[in-house]
Scaffold this active site. Sequence first.
Site, mmCIF file in Angstrom:
data_model
loop_
_atom_site.group_PDB
_atom_site.id
_atom_site.type_symbol
_atom_site.label_atom_id
_atom_site.label_comp_id
_atom_site.label_asym_id
_atom_site.label_seq_id
_atom_site.Cartn_x
_atom_site.Cartn_y
_atom_site.Cartn_z
ATOM 1 N N TYR A 2 13.323 3.459 -14.449
ATOM 2 C CA TYR A 2 12.208 2.504 -14.319
ATOM 3 C C TYR A 2 12.425 1.298 -15.222
ATOM 4 O O TYR A 2 12.400 0.149 -14.774
ATOM 5 C CB TYR A 2 10.871 3.191 -14.660
ATOM 6 N N TYR B 259 4.922 19.652 -11.978
ATOM 7 C CA TYR B 259 4.477 20.533 -13.057
ATOM 8 C C TYR B 259 4.605 22.025 -12.720
ATOM 9 O O TYR B 259 4.485 22.858 -13.614
ATOM 10 C CB TYR B 259 3.024 20.215 -13.442
ATOM 11 N N ASN C 24 -1.225 0.486 -20.452
ATOM 12 C CA ASN C 24 -2.604 0.164 -20.075
ATOM 13 C C ASN C 24 -3.383 1.448 -19.793
ATOM 14 O O ASN C 24 -2.799 2.455 -19.381
ATOM 15 C CB ASN C 24 -2.634 -0.658 -18.784
ATOM 16 N N LEU D 35 0.834 -1.211 0.000
ATOM 17 C CA LEU D 35 0.000 0.000 0.000
ATOM 18 C C LEU D 35 0.864 1.254 0.000
ATOM 19 O O LEU D 35 0.836 2.054 0.936
ATOM 20 C CB LEU D 35 -0.995 0.007 1.171
ATOM 21 N N LEU E 161 3.152 -8.467 -9.690
ATOM 22 C CA LEU E 161 2.949 -7.146 -10.309
ATOM 23 C C LEU E 161 3.511 -6.012 -9.473
ATOM 24 O O LEU E 161 3.641 -4.885 -9.974
ATOM 25 C CB LEU E 161 1.462 -6.863 -10.517
ATOM 26 N N LYS F 7 13.118 -2.695 -14.359
ATOM 27 C CA LYS F 7 12.253 -3.794 -14.818
ATOM 28 C C LYS F 7 13.063 -4.785 -15.652
ATOM 29 O O LYS F 7 12.885 -5.999 -15.532
ATOM 30 C CB LYS F 7 11.071 -3.246 -15.641
ATOM 31 N N ASP G 32 6.846 -3.298 -21.904
ATOM 32 C CA ASP G 32 7.508 -3.176 -23.208
ATOM 33 C C ASP G 32 8.680 -2.187 -23.155
ATOM 34 O O ASP G 32 9.508 -2.148 -24.061
ATOM 35 C CB ASP G 32 6.506 -2.750 -24.295
ATOM 36 N N THR H 160 12.528 -1.773 -4.845
ATOM 37 C CA THR H 160 11.255 -2.500 -5.055
ATOM 38 C C THR H 160 11.339 -3.436 -6.257
ATOM 39 O O THR H 160 10.993 -4.618 -6.158
ATOM 40 C CB THR H 160 10.097 -1.493 -5.257
HETATM 41 P P1 NAD Z 1 0.739 0.699 -9.822
HETATM 42 O O1 NAD Z 1 1.813 1.684 -9.490
HETATM 43 O O2 NAD Z 1 -0.641 1.190 -10.069
HETATM 44 O O3 NAD Z 1 0.634 -0.392 -8.654
HETATM 45 C C1 NAD Z 1 1.759 -0.960 -8.050
HETATM 46 C C2 NAD Z 1 1.289 -1.691 -6.790
HETATM 47 O O4 NAD Z 1 2.453 -2.285 -6.190
HETATM 48 C C3 NAD Z 1 0.671 -0.768 -5.743
HETATM 49 O O5 NAD Z 1 -0.496 -1.342 -5.213
HETATM 50 C C4 NAD Z 1 1.748 -0.656 -4.669
HETATM 51 O O6 NAD Z 1 1.228 -0.425 -3.367
HETATM 52 C C5 NAD Z 1 2.427 -2.008 -4.793
HETATM 53 N N1 NAD Z 1 3.803 -1.969 -4.300
HETATM 54 C C6 NAD Z 1 4.770 -1.072 -4.623
HETATM 55 N N2 NAD Z 1 5.894 -1.324 -3.937
HETATM 56 C C7 NAD Z 1 5.638 -2.437 -3.187
HETATM 57 C C8 NAD Z 1 6.417 -3.200 -2.282
HETATM 58 N N3 NAD Z 1 7.673 -2.856 -1.989
HETATM 59 N N4 NAD Z 1 5.863 -4.281 -1.698
HETATM 60 C C9 NAD Z 1 4.574 -4.631 -1.982
HETATM 61 N N5 NAD Z 1 3.790 -3.926 -2.812
HETATM 62 C C10 NAD Z 1 4.315 -2.841 -3.415
HETATM 63 O O7 NAD Z 1 1.298 -0.123 -11.043
HETATM 64 P P2 NAD Z 1 0.533 -0.732 -12.303
HETATM 65 O O8 NAD Z 1 0.448 0.302 -13.344
HETATM 66 O O9 NAD Z 1 -0.673 -1.428 -11.846
HETATM 67 O O10 NAD Z 1 1.631 -1.795 -12.782
HETATM 68 C C11 NAD Z 1 1.649 -3.107 -12.241
HETATM 69 C C12 NAD Z 1 2.766 -3.895 -12.883
HETATM 70 O O11 NAD Z 1 2.576 -3.955 -14.298
HETATM 71 C C13 NAD Z 1 4.150 -3.288 -12.680
HETATM 72 O O12 NAD Z 1 5.055 -4.337 -12.485
HETATM 73 C C14 NAD Z 1 4.429 -2.566 -13.980
HETATM 74 O O13 NAD Z 1 5.820 -2.503 -14.229
HETATM 75 C C15 NAD Z 1 3.725 -3.455 -14.962
HETATM 76 N N6 NAD Z 1 3.234 -2.801 -16.191
HETATM 77 C C16 NAD Z 1 2.448 -1.672 -16.110
HETATM 78 C C17 NAD Z 1 1.943 -1.113 -17.286
HETATM 79 C C18 NAD Z 1 1.059 0.106 -17.252
HETATM 80 O O14 NAD Z 1 0.728 0.645 -18.313
HETATM 81 N N7 NAD Z 1 0.623 0.595 -16.096
HETATM 82 C C19 NAD Z 1 2.251 -1.680 -18.521
HETATM 83 C C20 NAD Z 1 3.073 -2.817 -18.567
HETATM 84 C C21 NAD Z 1 3.539 -3.373 -17.392
HETATM 85 O O1 DAU Z 2 4.689 1.009 -21.861
HETATM 86 C C1 DAU Z 2 4.322 0.479 -20.620
HETATM 87 C C2 DAU Z 2 4.523 1.517 -19.547
HETATM 88 O O2 DAU Z 2 3.507 2.495 -19.724
HETATM 89 C C3 DAU Z 2 4.482 0.946 -18.139
HETATM 90 O O3 DAU Z 2 5.543 0.054 -17.975
HETATM 91 C C4 DAU Z 2 4.563 2.059 -17.101
HETATM 92 O O4 DAU Z 2 4.431 1.518 -15.797
HETATM 93 C C5 DAU Z 2 3.449 3.033 -17.363
HETATM 94 O O5 DAU Z 2 3.534 4.115 -16.459
HETATM 95 C C6 DAU Z 2 3.487 3.548 -18.796
HETATM 96 O O6 DAU Z 2 4.672 4.394 -18.993
HETATM 97 P P1 DAU Z 2 4.605 5.742 -19.844
HETATM 98 O O7 DAU Z 2 5.719 6.611 -19.427
HETATM 99 O O8 DAU Z 2 4.448 5.457 -21.292
HETATM 100 O O9 DAU Z 2 3.177 6.304 -19.309
HETATM 101 P P2 DAU Z 2 2.714 7.773 -18.893
HETATM 102 O O10 DAU Z 2 1.223 7.731 -18.720
HETATM 103 O O11 DAU Z 2 3.517 8.336 -17.796
HETATM 104 O O12 DAU Z 2 3.023 8.626 -20.202
HETATM 105 C C7 DAU Z 2 2.442 8.312 -21.454
HETATM 106 C C8 DAU Z 2 2.981 9.280 -22.474
HETATM 107 O O13 DAU Z 2 2.483 10.587 -22.179
HETATM 108 C C9 DAU Z 2 4.490 9.415 -22.445
HETATM 109 O O14 DAU Z 2 4.966 9.626 -23.767
HETATM 110 C C10 DAU Z 2 4.744 10.662 -21.609
HETATM 111 C C11 DAU Z 2 3.545 11.530 -21.909
HETATM 112 N N1 DAU Z 2 3.056 12.403 -20.818
HETATM 113 C C12 DAU Z 2 2.874 11.860 -19.585
HETATM 114 C C13 DAU Z 2 2.423 12.626 -18.532
HETATM 115 C C14 DAU Z 2 2.234 12.050 -17.174
HETATM 116 C C15 DAU Z 2 2.777 13.734 -21.075
HETATM 117 O O15 DAU Z 2 2.922 14.213 -22.220
HETATM 118 N N2 DAU Z 2 2.336 14.498 -20.046
HETATM 119 C C16 DAU Z 2 2.156 14.024 -18.782
HETATM 120 O O16 DAU Z 2 1.766 14.798 -17.871
#
Ligand code: NAD
Ligand code: DAU
Length: 376
Positions: free
Chosen positions: A180, A371, A210, A60, A106, A184, A156, A125
């Site tokens: 980041y 920002y 996502n 959390l 995750l 990963k 990716d 982490t």
């Molecule tokens: P998120 O940041 O929304 O959630 C991460 C969760 O991990 C949170 O609930 C947090 O409390 C928990 N967490 C963080 N550190 C922890 C620790 N030390 N011990 C236990 N729990 C911990 O992330 P998300 O966007 O849901 O991503 C989940 C996974 O999917 C990640 O591994 C991310 O790299 C991967 N992923 C995300 C995306 C994306 O677009 N969001 C895309 C591809 C892969």
């Molecule tokens: O590709 C998978 C990844 O997608 C995951 O592994 C990451 O956990 C997830 O956070 C996401 O990473 P991105 O950096 O692509 O996502 P984000 O939403 O932060 O940004 C999407 C795009 O928008 C990126 O090109 C940066 C841009 N951006 C982002 C923010 C937050 C802006 O232009 N303005 C913003 O304020």
Amino acid sequence: MFYIYLFNFSLSLPPQTKFETKKMKKTIFITGGAGFIGSHVVRLFVKKYADYRIINIDKLTYAGNLANLKDIEKAPNYIFEKADIVNVEQIKNLFVKYNPDGVIHLAAESHVDRSISNPTEFIFTNIVGTVNLLNAARSCWKDNYEGKRFYHISTDEVYGSLGEEGFFTENTAYDPRSPYSASKASSDHLVRAYNHTFGLPAVISNCSNNYGPNHFPEKLIPLAINNIKNMKSIPIYGKGENVRDWLYVIDHARAIDVIFHNGRDGETYNIGGNNEWTNIDLIRKLCEVMDNKLNREPGTSASLITFVQDRAGHDLRYAIDSTKLMKELGWKPSLQFEEGLEKTVDWYLNNVEWLNNIVSGDYKKYYEGMYGDKAK
Ligand code: NAD
Ligand code: DAU
């Protein structure tokens, strides 16, 4: 007599825990289950597999939110354990307590911008936490891996950045370029090394961006929805020309389900939406949807678009080739982007309390630090 026996018997029973009444077929750890994607995976597994015991392990952090799981928190096959994957003792104890058959991992620090301002947290982490889970799984399973599986959820971004052409496949060389993605990538390598060296049955998937309900509003789409709703500037990094491949979060959860059950050990599966958008086109589309939903004059929301300083080391383009997953395991995305975006906007407009609880807390400080005056 029979009644007396029954009566006595029921009196003598110790209080039952949630799980004593029925033998569960499998016990699955889902780490990070209170986060964005994790909560959708937990919900899918809890609902679809009534005979599995689903243990959500989450520290959390700012990104973890149990409100994401309100609707299933009382399900008889679900349990929450607050624990830190970086804490060796806590993780070891959970493996001893539950003896899981599978781990779907995750938990991570997931926001690229935060990895630029504070890389170290990502190392602990994402790398150390993953190694702790791998070690705990090995020592719990004691090299008897029948029916066991360690599933690592990755991104990716480990493949680096594409030019205008081409796609990431499972054979694309790793080239992570942010703290980041480097963390990963490192965790992916460790999972593969444990599979190769110790025979730990492991599978990895690498997914594209996502979007959908419960997405933390530090990420582009939910941040923009929140700002548009409140008539605040929408910060676009650089010229908005960067390209991302967007996938609805429930389609990612469906892919995780099929890979966990039917993917092959030692393999990697790419997951993507085949849905590329430049950031600026995506935000323009979102603005149209929001104008429509909020009964605003067309163009009102787009007037909030503000170009701000680019992200350091900003990857130009991600695009995933999911052919292997589609051909081998029969998965495909279920939603068109327009439909997914509408559903997402509706969810945020209908869940004002969820959003307000987040943006009224520490988020304010984060937003101002990130920002400043540029996107008020
Ligand atoms: P998120 O940041 O929304 O959630 C991460 C969760 O991990 C949170 O609930 C947090 O409390 C928990 N967490 C963080 N550190 C922890 C620790 N030390 N011990 C236990 N729990 C911990 O992330 P998300 O966007 O849901 O991503 C989940 C996974 O999917 C990640 O591994 C991310 O790299 C991967 N992923 C995300 C995306 C994306 O677009 N969001 C895309 C591809 C892969
Ligand atoms: O590709 C998978 C990844 O997608 C995951 O592994 C990451 O956990 C997830 O956070 C996401 O990473 P991105 O950096 O692509 O996502 P984000 O939403 O932060 O940004 C999407 C795009 O928008 C990126 O090109 C940066 C841009 N951006 C982002 C923010 C937050 C802006 O232009 N303005 C913003 O304020």
